[in-house]
Structure formats: structure tokens, C-alpha cells
Design an enzyme around this catalytic site. Structure first.
Site, PDB file in Angstrom:
ATOM      1  N   ASP A   1       0.888  -1.173   0.000  1.00 51.44           N
ATOM      2  CA  ASP A   1       0.000   0.000   0.000  1.00 51.44           C
ATOM      3  C   ASP A   1       0.923   1.220   0.000  1.00 51.44           C
ATOM      4  O   ASP A   1       1.480   1.591   1.039  1.00 51.44           O
ATOM      5  CB  ASP A   1      -0.886  -0.048   1.254  1.00 51.44           C
ATOM      6  CG  ASP A   1      -1.637   1.252   1.488  1.00 51.44           C
ATOM      7  OD1 ASP A   1      -1.665   2.113   0.583  1.00 51.44           O
ATOM      8  OD2 ASP A   1      -2.211   1.408   2.585  1.00 51.44           O
TER       9      ASP A   1
ATOM     10  N   LYS B   1       3.281  11.563  -3.556  1.00 48.43           N
ATOM     11  CA  LYS B   1       2.220  10.854  -4.284  1.00 48.43           C
ATOM     12  C   LYS B   1       1.169  11.834  -4.821  1.00 48.43           C
ATOM     13  O   LYS B   1       0.483  11.549  -5.782  1.00 48.43           O
ATOM     14  CB  LYS B   1       1.582   9.838  -3.326  1.00 48.43           C
ATOM     15  CG  LYS B   1       0.505   8.987  -3.940  1.00 48.43           C
ATOM     16  CD  LYS B   1       0.044   7.934  -2.946  1.00 48.43           C
ATOM     17  CE  LYS B   1      -1.253   7.294  -3.325  1.00 48.43           C
ATOM     18  NZ  LYS B   1      -1.724   6.353  -2.301  1.00 48.43           N
TER      19      LYS B   1
ATOM     20  N   GLU C   1      -7.212   0.930  -3.829  1.00 47.53           N
ATOM     21  CA  GLU C   1      -7.085   0.818  -2.376  1.00 47.53           C
ATOM     22  C   GLU C   1      -8.379   0.353  -1.698  1.00 47.53           C
ATOM     23  O   GLU C   1      -8.353  -0.597  -0.912  1.00 47.53           O
ATOM     24  CB  GLU C   1      -6.586   2.144  -1.789  1.00 47.53           C
ATOM     25  CG  GLU C   1      -5.106   2.357  -2.119  1.00 47.53           C
ATOM     26  CD  GLU C   1      -4.628   3.794  -1.964  1.00 47.53           C
ATOM     27  OE1 GLU C   1      -5.377   4.619  -1.404  1.00 47.53           O
ATOM     28  OE2 GLU C   1      -3.513   4.089  -2.415  1.00 47.53           O
TER      29      GLU C   1
ATOM     30  N   ASP D   1     -12.452   5.586   2.296  1.00 51.28           N
ATOM     31  CA  ASP D   1     -10.999   5.559   2.460  1.00 51.28           C
ATOM     32  C   ASP D   1     -10.442   6.983   2.413  1.00 51.28           C
ATOM     33  O   ASP D   1     -10.361   7.600   1.343  1.00 51.28           O
ATOM     34  CB  ASP D   1     -10.413   4.690   1.327  1.00 51.28           C
ATOM     35  CG  ASP D   1      -8.894   4.605   1.383  1.00 51.28           C
ATOM     36  OD1 ASP D   1      -8.283   5.224   2.264  1.00 51.28           O
ATOM     37  OD2 ASP D   1      -8.319   3.905   0.524  1.00 51.28           O
TER      38      ASP D   1
END
Ligand code: AMP
Length: 609
Positions: free
Chosen positions: A8, A70, A171, A193
Site C-alpha cells: 500500500d 504521491k 485501495e 478511504d
């Protein structure tokens, strides 16, 4: 046995997991932590640091430390997200040769895929230390709302890190997989999430061993970092009002405030009030010192400052339900993933919105990596096959006359999928057609993400409308787009790479892979050296502990004296090798220590001690 891990790769933290004896397990790093900060830094001497080491020096070395990269992966220099990120991060952003975003650290320029690769490589080393064997393949997760450019760049990051990314999964889907693993569920599940940089919501229908995503939505530029920024602004304004000083130009002060803001925000999940103290925050040119002293921030204050951001996640969740064609009441379970879901306001609002309490007993930091590991094990046939059907988060289309988007694949279509479009020439003797491939939901082409443009050339000269080219667009199970074209008359076919992926040209990518391989060889060697040192140290401790017992029973005898003298020599050698030894001489020292250990044990046992 070949090991395949699940990773992850988060904005704030990264987590690696593996299935062992049928059980998905998170692998802790050397420090014993189960997640590793997604932070990369370069020391003054040019040494690379990743994870906790890099995070620890973030406040003192903000210009040379990269975090939250990211947020920029797969982004174009001209993208609004790049402007927004520039305002948030202390390091320098520069434009790459292919219109991509690059990061400047200590005078070196890195692509975002490279930074992600450093983190993936660290996870690879962590996993290798755990299994004691090389790791070359992985399943890597991405936010469900990532577009093609972002997915391609993540895949490139894997390649640079020396990992074959056998699958990219979303994810929330990974989280649902871990949530439902081994439970034989028949339920509709919403996975909310919310992490450090991105928000995703996915609605899944789980049943008969099949995990089917029915709709997904999100915002790949909405996360904890944005909430922190609200508190940072508030604190900077407080200092500005009270002390008439603007701290925005002082990078180190800003980093200390950001750090304190995040810490305060996390503490406010447990407490209702926190105090922020930042002494010696800034010194002016005239030597005037400014502090931030005893600033109290309450939970309700942070909630007021960030409520609109949380409401945005609720609106997106509502949209996902509409897209899924489901009513809130038909959702059986709400699963919370991502560190942000520890915030009480978020838990409250999600519970209110869905009309049910979220599931308990789920670790929001680990579920995604565990799901990736489950998928990895299933793809490498170590466990039962997991049936997973995911969707594309964005519509895919092309630009047509008038600058409009013509949709070929609608968002929330199950992947893999394909669509075709027949292009005809619009001018006499036209020998080429230019095609712009876009992803997004806006009617105006320019408002969508441009994945790439390509030119179909070599068409036969003919009056307009006569030449027809069939272009097919495909989205793979990884969510990655490819395009192929076929001249309907000649049957001639060509496959076109849609985009310059992460902005890296092929030769640059090859160079980075070579450099990364060399780094890996060095890192593995130093890991091996450290492992042998630890073994020698442990054995020396054991042998040292046996000596007094043996001395007590044997010292009077010649044999005992000789044996102990020999052991002394072995311990000396161990001590020396600990400091100067190479793997081979450490191994030899280890063997001598093992012999000494078994001799001493034998003596001690025979004497009944
Ligand atoms: P992730 O990307 O899932 O690792 O989530 C990281 C984000 O979660 C960061 O923005 C953290 O500040 C935030 N976070 C972690 N723990 C807490 C907490 N106890 N309360 C509020 N936010 C948290």
C-alpha cells in the site's frame, strides 16, 4: 519458494504485507513499525534516507526532504493540482522535459516515479529481511480515483524499484478484500478511504466469493494534508495578528508549524483540547525573536476549520451511491480505511450519513496492504483464487469537432473493457488523423485529463470520408489505457502508447532501472553484513554468558584452562570481526563461536550446571 508481496504505497505512510501459511500478515520494518513514512531525504553527504530516518530530520532539513510526493505522481506541470501542491510543500518543484513535474533535492532533480520507487525499494528490503529471500514481484495499490497517468507512473515506479508489478489494484477494493477474506460474506459494503492525500469511496457487492465493485468515486487531491493546511493557516494568522510578522517565507518555521499542526490534529482525535508551543520559531534580520507560546486549539475549532472538507467526502459518497443505483439503507457494512478516519467528526458524519455505525475491529492503516497481499497470493496461486471485478473511475473519450468530449467508455464500467470508434477522413487526400485521448466527466474536452495524443499516419490518399480507421480503446484490469488502430481497408494494425507514462523517456527509465539495481545490490550486501553482525553479537553474548560457569568447574584443570583460553581467542576474533569483518570472515567467526558455544554447553551440562 517465490514470494509476492502486497504494497500500500500511501501519501503519508506505506505498508507491506504478505500471505504466510494462508494468513495475510503485515511485515514490520527494522524499527518494529508496521507502517513506514513515505518520506525520502538526501543527507549532506548525498546518502539516501527513506522512512522514519527521513521523517525525523524533516523539520531541520525541509528543503532536502520529500514527503507527500504521491500527490504529484503522474501529474502534468500545467495541472491545477501541481499549483496546489506547490503551495503546500517546502521542497522545490520544477518542470520535467515531458511536461511532467519533477522535484529538486540537494541540486538533484528527481521524477515523482523515482521518489515512489525509493519508497517501494525500501519496502522490498523490509520484506526481503523478513522472508530471507529476494522479492521481485508485487501487487501495488493506488487510490481508486487515480487516472491513467497516475497508474502508469506508479507502474513505472515499480519497474524502477526492480519490482514487477503484477497487478495494480484500487485501495478501497483491496480493503474490502481483506475485510471479507475467509468470511464467506453476502453483503453490500461501502469502503470510505480517507488518507493523507486522497479520498476514495467504493461500493461493493460481495457474495459467492466474488468481490464486485459497483461504483467508485473520489478526489485524488483531498486528504489529511489539506486539513493540516487549514490549521497551519490559522496558526500563521494568529502569529501575524498578535506579533505583526508573516512567517510564510520562513521554510523551517513553516515546517515546524505544519508538523505541530498535524500532531495537534491527531491528538485532538483523543483529547478535546491541545496546546501548541513552538519556541524560537523565527528570528528577524534585526534579531527580534518570535515564538508561538501556549496556543490552545480545541476539537471543535479543528472541526469548524475543516468541516467543509469533510462535507466534500460526504457529497462524493452520495454520488457513488447514486452511480451504484443504491440507497443508503441497502448498505450492510461501512468500512473505514486510512488514518484520517480516526478523526471523531469523520466517524460521526459517516455514521450519520449511512445511518449505521462503521465496522469495528478493522485497522485503518493496514487493511489495504493486507488486501494487496491477498490478491498477490491469489495471483501467484498460493491461495484460492479471489474473484475481483473492479471498475474504471473515469470516463474515457476522445476530442471531437467543436472541442467536445465524446465518451467511449463510461465511468464505473467493469474492467477490463474495450470500445471502438471509426474515424473517417474529413479532408480530401488527408493522410493522417490526430486523436486526443482524454479521461474525465466534463463535456468540454479541455476540462478533462489529457492522457495523450497520437497521430495515425500513412493513410491512403482519397476523397474525404472514404478512408476509415477503426480505433479501439482498452482499459486493462490495472485500469491502464491502451489504444490500437486498424485501417479497415488494408487491415493494417498498430498499437499506440497513449502517453509518455510518468514523463520518463525510455532511455531515462532504463538508466534509472540500472541505478536502482546497483543500489539494491549494495543495500542487500549491507543488510547481509548487518544480519551477520547481529548473529555474531548474539553468539558472543551467549558464549560470554557460559564462560563463568565453565570457569567455576574447570579452571583448576589443564583441559579447562586450555579450553577457556581458546574461547577467549574466539571471542577476541569475534570482537575484531564485528568492527572490520566482511560477510565471509564474519561467517567464519560465527562458526568458531558456534563451536565454542557447543563445547561450553557440553562441559556445563556434564558438570550438571
Ligand atoms: P494514511 O494516508 O492512511 O496513512 O493516513 C495518514 C493521514 O491520517 C495523515 O494525514 C494523518 O495525519 C492522519 N491521521 C493518522 N492518525 C490520526 C488520528 N489519530 N487522528 C486524525 N488523523 C490521523
Amino acid at each position: 519458494m517465490e514470494y509476492v508481496v502486497g504494497i500500500d504505497l500511501g501519501t503519508t505512510n506505506t505498508c507491506v504485507a504478505i500471505v504466510e501459511n494462508g494468513e495475510p500478515t503485515v511485515i514490520a520494518n527494522k524499527g518494529g513499525y508496521r507502517t513506514t513514512p513515505s518520506v525520502v531525504a538526501t543527507s549532506e553527504g548525498g546518502r539516501r534516507m527513506v522512512g522514519h530516518l527521513a521523517k525525523r530530520q524533516l523539520v531541520t532539513n525541509p528543503n532536502h526532504t520529500v514527503y507527500a510526493a504521491k500527490r504529484l505522481i503522474g501529474r502534468k506541470w500545467s495541472s491545477p493540482a501541481t499549483d496546489a501542491a506547490r503551495a503546500l510543500v517546502p521542497y522545490t518543484l520544477v518542470e520535467g522535459p515531458n511536461g511532467d513535474v519533477r522535484l529538486e533535492v540537494q541540486g538533484d532533480v528527481f521524477s515523482t516515479a523515482e521518489i515512489a520507487a525509493f519508497i517501494l525499494q525500501e519496502m522490498r528490503l523490509i520484506a526481503e529481511a523478513h522472508v530471507g529471500a529476494p522479492i521481485d514481484r508485487a501487487v501495488v495499490t493506488v487510490p481508486a480515483y487515480f487516472n491513467d497517468n497516475q497508474r502508469q507512473a506508479t507502474k513505472d515506479a515499480g519497474r524502477i524499484a526492480g519490482l514487477e508489478v503484477i497487478r495494480i489494484i484500487n485501495e478501497p477494493t483491496a480493503a474490502a478484500l481483506a475485510f471479507g477474506f475467509g468470511k464467506n460474506l453476502e453483503r453490500k459494503v461501502a469502503v470510505y478511504d480517507f488518507g493523507g492525500g486522497t479520498f476514495d469511496i467504493s461500493i461493493l457487492d460481495i457474495g459467492d466469493g466474488l468481490f464486485e465493485v459497483v461504483a467508485t468515486s473520489g478526489d485524488s487531491f483531498l486528504g489529511g494534508e489539506d486539513l493540516d493546511q487549514r490549521l497551519v493557516e490559522y496558526l500563521v494568522e494568529t502569529v501575524e495578528e498578535g506579533q505583526d510578522i508573516d512567517l510564510r517565507g520562513d521554510r523551517m518555521a513553516m515546517q515546524r508549524i505544519r508538523d505541530a499542526a498535524e500532531r495537534a490534529r491527531c491528538e485532538l482525535s483523543e483529547q478535546t483540547e491541545v496546546t501548541i508551543d513552538l519556541p524560537f520559531l523565527h528570528t528577524t534580520a534585526t534579531g527580534e525573536v518570535h515564538h508561538l507560546r501556549g496556543e490552545t486549539v480545541t476539537r471543535s475549532q479543528i472541526e469548524d476549520l475543516t468541516a467543509d472538507l469533510i462535507e466534500r467526502t460526504i457529497a462524493i459518497s452520495e454520488q457513488a451511491l447514486v452511480d451504484a443505483g443504491l440507497d443508503k439503507s441497502s448498505i450492510d457494512d461501512v468500512v473505514l480505511v486510512g488514518g484520517m478516519t480516526r478523526m471523531p467528526l469523520i466517524r460521526r458524519r459517516v455514521a450519520e450519513f449511512f445511518g449505521r455505525e462503521p465496522c469495528l475491529g478493522v485497522n485503518p492503516d493496514e487493511l489495504v496492504a493486507l488486501g494487496a497481499a491477498i490478491q498477490a497470493a491469489s495471483l501467484s496461486h498460493e491461495t484460492e483464487e479471489v474473484l475481483l471485478l473492479d471498475v474504471t473511475p473515469h470516463s474515457l473519450g476522445i476530442m471531437i469537432a467543436g472541442g467536445y468530449l465524446h465518451r467511449l467508455i463510461e465511468k464505473n464500467t467493469t474492467v477490463p473493457t474495450k470500445a471502438g470508434h471509426v474515424f473517417t477522413t474529413t479532408r480530401d487526400d488527408q493522410t493522417s488523423v490526430k486523436i486526443l485521448v482524454l479521461q474525465g466527466e466534463h463535456d468540454q474536452a479541455v476540462d478533462n485529463e489529457l492522457l495523450g495524443e497520437f497521430i495515425l499516419s500513412g493513410l491512403r490518399k482519397a476523397p474525404r470520408g472514404q478512408v476509415q480507421v477503426d480505433v479501439s480503446f482498452a482499459i486493462s484490469v490495472d485500469g491502464i489505457v491502451s489504444v490500437s488502430a486498424k485501417d479497415l481497408e488494408t487491415g493494417h494494425e498498430q498499437t499506440i502508447a497513449v502517453t509518455a507514462t510518468s514523463g520518463l523517456a525510455d532511455d531515462e527509465l532504463e538508466r534509472l532501472i540500472r541505478e536502482s539495481n546497483a543500489y539494491m545490490v549494495e543495500a542487500r550486501a549491507s543488510e547481509e553484513l548487518a544480519r551477520r553482525r547481529r548473529q555474531v553479537e548474539r553468539l558472543m553474548g551467549d558464549v560470554d554468558g557460559l564462560v563463568p560457569r565453565v570457569r567455576e568447574v574447570m579452571n583448576g584443570t589443564r583441559f579447562g584452562r586450555e579450553a577457556l583460553a581458546k574461547v577467549e581467542g574466539v571471542l577476541h576474533r569475534g570482537e575484531r570481526e564485528l568492527h572490520v569483518g566482511d560477510p565471509r570472515s564474519l561467517s567464519e567467526a560465527m562458526e568458531s563461536l558456534e563451536r565454542a558455544q557447543s563445547m561450553l554447553r557440553g562441559i556445563a551440562e556434564r558438570s550438571g550446571r
